[in-house]
Design a protein around this motif. Sequence first.
Motif, PDB file in Angstrom:
ATOM      1  N   ARG A  41       0.920  -1.356  -0.125  1.00  0.00           N
ATOM      2  CA  ARG A  41      -0.271   0.172   0.060  1.00  0.00           C
ATOM      3  C   ARG A  41       0.850   1.300  -0.025  1.00  0.00           C
ATOM      4  O   ARG A  41       0.765   2.211  -0.698  1.00  0.00           O
ATOM      5  CB  ARG A  41      -1.056  -0.078   1.382  1.00  0.00           C
TER       6      ARG A  41
ATOM      7  N   ARG B 114      -1.923  -1.245  -6.065  1.00  0.00           N
ATOM      8  CA  ARG B 114      -3.194  -1.369  -5.755  1.00  0.00           C
ATOM      9  C   ARG B 114      -3.687  -2.791  -6.347  1.00  0.00           C
ATOM     10  O   ARG B 114      -4.645  -3.378  -6.072  1.00  0.00           O
ATOM     11  CB  ARG B 114      -4.143  -0.412  -6.428  1.00  0.00           C
TER      12      ARG B 114
ATOM     13  N   THR C 238      -8.122  -6.997   2.823  1.00  0.00           N
ATOM     14  CA  THR C 238      -7.739  -6.284   1.712  1.00  0.00           C
ATOM     15  C   THR C 238      -9.046  -5.752   0.899  1.00  0.00           C
ATOM     16  O   THR C 238      -8.999  -5.591  -0.240  1.00  0.00           O
ATOM     17  CB  THR C 238      -6.737  -7.126   0.654  1.00  0.00           C
TER      18      THR C 238
ATOM     19  N   ASP D 268      -9.352  -2.760   0.477  1.00  0.00           N
ATOM     20  CA  ASP D 268      -9.093  -1.534  -0.392  1.00  0.00           C
ATOM     21  C   ASP D 268      -8.356  -2.043  -1.707  1.00  0.00           C
ATOM     22  O   ASP D 268      -7.560  -0.870  -2.391  1.00  0.00           O
ATOM     23  CB  ASP D 268      -8.228  -0.761   0.351  1.00  0.00           C
TER      24      ASP D 268
END
Length: 248
Positions: free
Chosen positions: A56, A61, A82, A84
């Motif tokens: 991160r 990503r 996870t 995000d």
Amino acid sequence: MALPPASHSMQGAPNTAILLAAGLGKRMRPLTATRPKPLVEVRGQAIIDHVLDHVRAGGIRRVVINVHYLADALEAHIRRHTPDLDVAISDERGQLLETGGGVVKALPLLGDRPFFAINTDNIWVDGPIDTLRLLANRWDDATMDALLLVVPLARATAHGGRGDFHMDALGHLRRREPRRVAPFVYTGVQLVSPRLFADAPEGAFSTGMLWDRAIAAGRAYGVVHQGLWCDVGTPAAIPIAEDMLKDG
């Protein structure tokens, strides 16, 4: 240590990483009797979560994670931790493919740009520059197929080996000679081009054979880690890593 100037032929910074999480964790027994090694905790956090924090921080990503041993538990943990990230699972339940074979199987998920390949049995603390951004800044697509993050043997915490590589003033790597000591240890973190895996063998094999091919072609480079690093391969290494994180 000087490296060739960065090439502009790579369109933007790398945006994908594969986390190699399929191993059996034999050296980490008995802690891995009931959980995969990436879920062993260091300072109350699974090793793979420490790695994901770095992913991160590096602006990554898209993450591919390979699974084999106790894969259901690892997948469930990944889903919870996870939300995000854009995560894909490369399923090796049928056959453990080692580091090289695991990446080859995952290549369709990794795209056609350089990507990070990161082992999930090491813990590190960044130096003045974020470690993954350091690798990305040093990458030269015209001259490199592999850029390995290395740490001086003297600073390779909890690592019992004799070193892995020598490195010249331009960053070219060469292997340690038998019965000798080499000044740099591979940290388990690398930035690689899909070119590295061209004509790779089928089935299980180590990435090391592809490094050797890149070394022979003058296309394997190293960059020295500026922070702290610990090899978390055994239960005895866990308190050492925790001390390092506390101080770091």
